[in-house]
Structure formats: structure tokens, C-alpha cells
Design an enzyme around this catalytic site. Structure first.
Site, PDB file in Angstrom:
ATOM      1  N   SER A   7      43.553  18.623  15.153  1.00 58.30           N
ATOM      2  CA  SER A   7      44.845  18.477  15.672  1.00 58.30           C
ATOM      3  C   SER A   7      45.087  20.090  16.327  1.00 58.30           C
ATOM      4  CB  SER A   7      46.110  18.008  14.990  1.00 58.30           C
ATOM      5  OG  SER A   7      47.104  18.178  15.640  1.00 58.30           O
ATOM      6  N   HIS A  32      42.510  16.273  18.806  1.00 61.24           N
ATOM      7  CA  HIS A  32      43.635  15.580  19.056  1.00 61.24           C
ATOM      8  C   HIS A  32      44.788  16.474  19.640  1.00 61.24           C
ATOM      9  CE1 HIS A  32      46.102  12.507  17.030  1.00 61.24           C
ATOM     10  NE2 HIS A  32      47.215  13.402  16.907  1.00 61.24           N
ATOM     11  N   ASP A  34      48.774  16.582  20.568  1.00 58.99           N
ATOM     12  CA  ASP A  34      50.076  15.972  20.174  1.00 58.99           C
ATOM     13  C   ASP A  34      51.187  16.341  21.258  1.00 58.99           C
ATOM     14  OD1 ASP A  34      49.655  14.696  17.571  1.00 58.99           O
ATOM     15  OD2 ASP A  34      49.123  16.584  16.814  1.00 58.99           O
ATOM     16  N   MET A  36      54.991  15.828  22.214  1.00 52.02           N
ATOM     17  CA  MET A  36      56.125  15.748  21.585  1.00 52.02           C
ATOM     18  C   MET A  36      57.472  15.740  22.547  1.00 52.02           C
ATOM     19  SD  MET A  36      55.625  17.164  17.916  1.00 52.02           S
ATOM     20  CE  MET A  36      54.265  16.997  17.024  1.00 52.02           C
ATOM     21  N   HIS A  65      47.901  11.971  21.809  1.00 51.10           N
ATOM     22  CA  HIS A  65      48.884  11.035  20.676  1.00 51.10           C
ATOM     23  C   HIS A  65      50.252  11.455  21.589  1.00 51.10           C
ATOM     24  CE1 HIS A  65      50.829  11.010  16.638  1.00 51.10           C
ATOM     25  NE2 HIS A  65      51.312   9.963  17.327  1.00 51.10           N
ATOM     26  N   MET A  67      54.128  11.088  21.511  1.00 55.23           N
ATOM     27  CA  MET A  67      55.468  10.998  20.694  1.00 55.23           C
ATOM     28  C   MET A  67      56.441  11.042  21.389  1.00 55.23           C
ATOM     29  SD  MET A  67      53.986  12.854  17.067  1.00 55.23           S
ATOM     30  CE  MET A  67      52.485  13.890  17.987  1.00 55.23           C
ATOM     31  N   MET A 136      50.442   6.439  11.173  1.00 53.09           N
ATOM     32  CA  MET A 136      50.890   7.884  10.670  1.00 53.09           C
ATOM     33  C   MET A 136      51.017   7.937   9.223  1.00 53.09           C
ATOM     34  SD  MET A 136      51.233   9.542  13.671  1.00 53.09           S
ATOM     35  CE  MET A 136      51.741  11.070  12.463  1.00 53.09           C
ATOM     36  N   ASP A 174      46.786  10.169  10.722  1.00 54.61           N
ATOM     37  CA  ASP A 174      47.346  11.178  11.012  1.00 54.61           C
ATOM     38  C   ASP A 174      48.420  11.701  10.207  1.00 54.61           C
ATOM     39  OD1 ASP A 174      48.044  13.547  12.654  1.00 54.61           O
ATOM     40  OD2 ASP A 174      48.695  12.278  14.385  1.00 54.61           O
TER      41      ASP A 174
HETATM   42  C1  DX5 Z   1      52.334  15.233  13.608  1.00 54.76           C
HETATM   43  C2  DX5 Z   1      51.131  14.997  14.337  1.00 54.76           C
HETATM   44  C3  DX5 Z   1      49.925  15.404  13.587  1.00 54.76           C
HETATM   45  C4  DX5 Z   1      49.962  16.834  12.831  1.00 54.76           C
HETATM   46  C5  DX5 Z   1      49.054  16.654  11.896  1.00 54.76           C
HETATM   47  O1  DX5 Z   1      53.501  14.638  13.919  1.00 54.76           O
HETATM   48  O2  DX5 Z   1      50.989  13.930  15.005  1.00 54.76           O
HETATM   49  O3  DX5 Z   1      48.654  15.180  14.592  1.00 54.76           O
HETATM   50  O4  DX5 Z   1      49.236  17.723  13.984  1.00 54.76           O
HETATM   51  O5  DX5 Z   1      48.989  17.783  11.273  1.00 54.76           O
HETATM   52  P1  DX5 Z   1      48.409  18.162   9.856  1.00 54.76           P
HETATM   53  O6  DX5 Z   1      47.137  17.565   9.618  1.00 54.76           O
HETATM   54  O7  DX5 Z   1      48.612  19.451   9.469  1.00 54.76           O
HETATM   55  O8  DX5 Z   1      49.539  17.420   8.748  1.00 54.76           O
HETATM   56 ZN    ZN Z   2      48.910  13.147  16.059  1.00 58.64          ZN
END
Ligand code: DX5
Ligand code: ZN
Length: 215
Positions: A7, A32, A34, A36, A65, A67, A136, A174
Site C-alpha cells: 500500500s 495498492h 488508497d 479517501m 481501493h 474509500m 478489511m 487489507d
Molecule cells: C487502510 C488502508 C490500507 C492501509 C494498510 O484504510 O485501506 O490499505 O494502507 O496499511 P497497513 O498495512 O499499515 O495496515
Molecule cells: Zn486499502
């Protein structure tokens, strides 16, 4: 399948190109990414312009991903930005079936994400449409959180559901993944592990990637 999707949320945003090059030369399978919105989750990360820059340097599929609330509004934008795989939250979509079809029709692999509080049984009538399901294993929004142990039993339940309804569908996990819990997750039936802190906060990210994959 034993894949890893590091990620970029835990990468050094001031040296994103350097970190992406490192992943290009590693055993990572996907990247990956993310996204948000500060509404679906309390944090804001980055949007399409940054994804476009990531795409320019990445030589592996972008596993994006989302969010964000109502992600169906942005399917075309993320395709355009370079997403290869687009996952959306069950909890953020009113018309999930329509959104997943839109993702496929745009030429991407599609996936549904479940928050830790959402039971696997919610997917009974939607897994047929999924290329992957992302469970998750932390509450989404931040890297570096503690892995929720209940995830193992959810992986096993999901594997049973997929055996019945869509055996090709991949299971991705994840949140809080590291080289200690990775073997048990793959063993329970996970195909793809996301890892942020376990890779980027390690002294040797490339060997962290190898050890999560069990190489
Ligand atoms: C959290 C994200 C993850 C995050 C995971 O909301 O969706 O992808 O980057 O990070 P680690 O592996 O540090 O928990
Ligand atoms: Zn993620």
C-alpha cells in the site's frame, strides 16, 4: 494464489517515484492505492491526479481501493487515471450491482470491500459479479493499525461462499498484515495481502515483501 499488494499510503509521498521504482524491482504483484474522501473515512489521502502520476511510473497493476461515498460517480475518472482493479465498499454504495458492472464495462477488474463490522453473508447475492472481494482487517482510514483477529474466520466463511458461487473470485485482505500473520491468512484462503507499514516502515522493504509472500 499468494500475491502481495503493497500500500502506497505508507510510502514517502515526497519520494513517490523512488518508492514506486523500488516496488517495480520487487516481488510485489500489484500496487495498492488508497483513495479517501474524508467522509466515508475520517482521513483524506489523494485523488485521480496523484493516481495518474503513480500510473506513469508503475509497471504493475494498480489496485485502487476507493474509500469514498457513492464511488459509482468516479468509475470513469479512475479508469482514465490508470486503475486496473477498482474496489468499492459495500457500505458506500446504494446500487452496488450497477457500480460493479460499470467498473467491468469500463475495462477494469471489480471488487467489493467489507468493513470489519459487515458480515460475509451480505455478499450472497453479489459475489457472482466480483473478480475479488476485499476484507478489511482494520477500520479503514489509516495505515499502521492493529490486525483484527476475527478476520481469519471471515476468510474461511468467504472461501466457502465463493466455492459455491464464484470459485474464480480472489480474496484480498487489507490492514495490519505483516510477516507474522501472513502465512495463516494465505492458509485460511486469502489470495492477495495488502501491506503498508510492514513494507514501507521496514529497513529492507524488498525483503519484507518476500517474507510476507513466504519466499
Ligand atoms: C487502510 C488502508 C490500507 C492501509 C494498510 O484504510 O485501506 O490499505 O494502507 O496499511 P497497513 O498495512 O499499515 O495496515
Ligand atoms: Zn486499502
Amino acid at each position: 494464489m499468494k500475491l502481495i499488494s503493497p500500500s502506497l499510503l505508507s510510502a514517502d509521498f515526497g519520494n513517490l517515484q523512488r518508492d514506486i521504482e523500488m516496488l517495480n524491482h520487487s516481488e510485489a504483484d500489484w500496487l495498492h492505492v488508497d483513495v479517501m474522501d474524508g467522509l466515508f473515512v475520517p482521513n483524506i489521502s489523494f485523488g485521480q491526479p496523484v493516481v495518474k502520476h503513480i500510473k506513469r511510473h508503475a509497471r504493475k497493476p494498480l489496485d485502487v481501493h476507493l474509500m469514498i461515498m457513492d464511488p459509482g460517480r468516479y468509475v470513469a475518472d479512475f479508469r482514465e487515471a490508470g486503475a486496473d482493479i477498482l474496489t468499492v465498499h459495500y457500505e458506500a454504495c446504494t446500487h452496488l450491482d450497477r457500480t460493479l458492472h460499470a467498473i467491468r464495462d469500463a475495462g477494469m477488474k471489480c471488487g467489493v470491500v467489507l468493513n470489519p463490522h459487515s458480515p460475509v453473508s451480505l455478499l450472497e447475492d453479489i459475489v457472482q459479479v466480483c473478480d475479488l472481494v476485499l476484507l478489511m482487517s482494520v477500520n479503514p482510514g489509516f495505515g499502521g493499525q492493529k490486525f483484527i483477529e476475527n478476520t481469519y474466520s471471515k476468510v474461511r466463511q468467504l472461501r466457502q461462499l465463493l466455492d459455491r458461487k464464484n470459485p474464480q473470485c480472489l480474496i484480498e485482505i487489507d490492514g495490519g498484515v505483516n510477516c507474522q500473520n501472513a502465512p495463516a491468512l494465505y492458509e485460511a484462503g486469502a489470495d492477495v495481502l495488502v501491506a503498508g507499514n510492514a513494507v514501507f516502515k521496514s529497513d529492507d522493504p524488498q525483503s519484507a515483501i518476500r517474507s510476507i509472500k513466504g519466499l
